[in-house]
Write an enzyme that holds these catalytic residues in place. Sequence first.
Site, short mmCIF file in Angstrom:
data_model
loop_
_atom_site.label_atom_id
_atom_site.label_comp_id
_atom_site.label_asym_id
_atom_site.label_seq_id
_atom_site.Cartn_x
_atom_site.Cartn_y
_atom_site.Cartn_z
N HIS A 311 0.84 -1.38 0.23
CA HIS A 311 -0.23 0.07 0.27
C HIS A 311 0.66 1.51 -0.03
O HIS A 311 1.96 1.20 0.54
CB HIS A 311 -0.76 0.20 1.26
CG HIS A 311 -2.10 1.09 1.11
ND1 HIS A 311 -1.99 2.15 1.58
CD2 HIS A 311 -3.35 0.58 0.72
CE1 HIS A 311 -3.19 2.93 1.32
NE2 HIS A 311 -3.98 2.09 0.72
N ASP A 369 -7.99 -5.47 0.31
CA ASP A 369 -8.43 -6.33 -0.94
C ASP A 369 -8.05 -7.80 -0.89
O ASP A 369 -8.58 -8.66 -1.57
CB ASP A 369 -7.64 -5.62 -2.26
CG ASP A 369 -8.50 -4.24 -2.56
OD1 ASP A 369 -9.62 -4.03 -2.31
OD2 ASP A 369 -7.90 -3.38 -2.81
N1 CMC Z 1 4.23 -7.60 -5.08
C1 CMC Z 1 5.34 -7.42 -5.15
N2 CMC Z 1 6.26 -6.50 -4.97
C2 CMC Z 1 5.66 -5.33 -4.62
C3 CMC Z 1 4.30 -5.15 -4.34
C4 CMC Z 1 3.64 -6.29 -4.64
N3 CMC Z 1 2.18 -6.47 -4.56
N4 CMC Z 1 4.06 -3.94 -3.93
C5 CMC Z 1 5.06 -3.42 -4.10
N5 CMC Z 1 6.01 -4.12 -4.33
C6 CMC Z 1 7.41 -4.03 -4.19
C7 CMC Z 1 8.05 -2.90 -5.52
O1 CMC Z 1 8.43 -3.86 -6.40
C8 CMC Z 1 9.02 -2.04 -4.86
O2 CMC Z 1 10.06 -2.68 -4.85
P1 CMC Z 1 11.63 -2.21 -5.36
O3 CMC Z 1 11.86 -1.02 -3.67
O4 CMC Z 1 12.75 -3.22 -4.85
O5 CMC Z 1 11.56 -1.43 -6.39
C9 CMC Z 1 8.54 -1.72 -3.40
O6 CMC Z 1 7.83 -2.87 -3.03
C10 CMC Z 1 7.69 -0.39 -3.19
O7 CMC Z 1 6.67 -0.59 -4.22
P2 CMC Z 1 5.93 0.64 -4.95
O8 CMC Z 1 5.67 0.25 -6.40
O9 CMC Z 1 7.06 1.81 -5.12
O10 CMC Z 1 5.04 1.28 -4.07
P3 CMC Z 1 3.76 2.06 -4.39
O11 CMC Z 1 3.32 2.88 -3.18
O12 CMC Z 1 4.11 3.15 -5.65
O13 CMC Z 1 2.62 1.09 -4.99
C11 CMC Z 1 0.67 -0.30 -4.58
C12 CMC Z 1 1.70 0.67 -3.85
C13 CMC Z 1 -0.60 -0.42 -3.78
C14 CMC Z 1 0.16 0.19 -6.12
C15 CMC Z 1 1.35 -1.63 -4.70
O14 CMC Z 1 1.80 -1.90 -3.59
C16 CMC Z 1 0.80 -2.64 -5.69
O15 CMC Z 1 0.94 -2.70 -6.73
N6 CMC Z 1 0.17 -3.65 -4.89
C17 CMC Z 1 -0.50 -4.66 -5.52
C18 CMC Z 1 -2.10 -4.05 -5.96
C19 CMC Z 1 -2.96 -3.78 -4.55
O16 CMC Z 1 -3.10 -4.76 -3.90
N7 CMC Z 1 -3.90 -2.63 -4.72
C20 CMC Z 1 -4.75 -2.39 -3.65
C21 CMC Z 1 -4.21 -0.98 -2.82
S1 CMC Z 1 -5.34 -1.09 -1.55
C22 CMC Z 1 -6.91 -0.57 -2.00
C23 CMC Z 1 -6.94 0.99 -2.49
O17 CMC Z 1 -6.46 1.76 -1.89
O18 CMC Z 1 -7.44 1.29 -3.65
#
Ligand code: CMC
Length: 434
Positions: A311, A369
């Site tokens: 998140h 989720d």
């Molecule tokens: N699986 C594997 N690796 C992950 C995941 C995941 N679900 N989420 C983040 N990472 C890794 C990412 O690759 C990065 O690694 P590194 O630092 O080595 O490059 C690190 O963790 C930080 O991730 P980020 O993409 O910079 O984080 P963000 O804040 O931009 O993204 C997110 C947040 C929710 C989009 C992401 O965690 C994700 O895609 N999760 C899966 C989709 C999901 O479950 N979304 C629901 C969010 S809650 C409901 C809502 O608010 O709508």
Amino acid sequence: MENKVKPNGTATFTVAGKTAELPVYSGTHGPDVVDIASLNKQTGHFTLDPGFTSTASCESQITFIDGGKGTLLHRGYPIDQLAEQSDFLEVCYLLLNGELPSQTELADYKHTITHHTMIHTQFDRFFEGFRRDAHPMAIMTGAVGALSAFYHDSLDINDPQHRIISANRLIAKMPTIAARAHKYSIGQPFISPRNDLGYAANFLRMCFAVPAEDYEVQDVMARAMDRIFILHADHEQNASTSTVRLAGSSGANPFACIAAGIACLWGPSHGGANEAALTMLQEIGSVERIPEYIAKAKDKDDPFRLMGFGHRVYKNYDPRAKVMQKTCHEVLDAVGASNDPLLPIAIELEKIALEDEYFVKRNLYPNIDFYSGITLKAMGFPTEMFTVLFALARTVGWVAQWQEMIEDPTQRIGRPRQIYTGAANRDYVPVSKR
Ligand code: CMC
């Protein structure tokens, strides 16, 4: 809204030999913020923060999240207390008005919402314009936007009474529209709302009753639905809420703004994640295959991510996921699906991921989720409806945030700037010379 930020000193920022004195403000909770509004005037520079990771876009008194501690407060009240002790319409009142209602206020509010759930029969014809196989979120985006074509009488955003009428219409009619989107996609006749049922029970009946057979709403299902609505009601300045605020900052009407929010929510990184999490559990298929998927999630060359994990704000267990996990068990027990093969996969996946160094180091915990997909499936909803339910519940948050924005005396049209990296200024060359 009366602004409440308190000055807490100044920050000095020096760039290219120019120094800016910037005010620092404190809120009730959370980190202090540096007000950079005058930075450009003082130094000629902009700031760059594409994903808004260090940028507050507004002052708000509605919802507070402490992502490190895993805390979520609505108007100061913790989400677990609201989910256990309140009900969705009371939470709506709280979000919209700032305080919990008295008994009379709550009774009046419930009466108003209950008596505005019907939609104009002419409105029903809109649904027929969609293909039968249209995604219900596509239908929601179109149908909610179309409400502004119906309710001209409440579109003056500068009239507080109009804003209240629009808010009531949106919250009251959203379940009816969502249920129709579902019924339309499965080719069943629309079911009208019934005033003797509560908000969640009414919605379940509109989704699952057919003219040939009524749907008896079990208490456990109505309670689970209501709790799911509470858990999704608001989440401060997330992508869809920021979309609603940005759309509203131009003076667009509330129905158009909420339609924009629905469109943003549809994406798999936001509201679409519950559908994606369930699809992922189905694809994994068995506990034995979990290590393969954990390895995929960790592989930087593989775009796969564990859906329902991670998140932007929570770097701890999502407090909503805890309540959702409990609700999930209650629903599965009630429908006799505690032997759903996806549940052991989810539990094992969560266990492995919470112990795995990759996830631990990055503070990746299950989010809301992760368990909501299994729960909604057990309640009888097809996966395409999951994000629709999220939109239904989030409508109150969007409306509360939109109202707050309109009432903020410092409100201006939202207009971010950019760092331009395209071609430098050059002269046009006629086509004959190219
Ligand atoms: N699986 C594997 N690796 C992950 C995941 C995941 N679900 N989420 C983040 N990472 C890794 C990412 O690759 C990065 O690694 P590194 O630092 O080595 O490059 C690190 O963790 C930080 O991730 P980020 O993409 O910079 O984080 P963000 O804040 O931009 O993204 C997110 C947040 C929710 C989009 C992401 O965690 C994700 O895609 N999760 C899966 C989709 C999901 O479950 N979304 C629901 C969010 S809650 C409901 C809502 O608010 O709508």
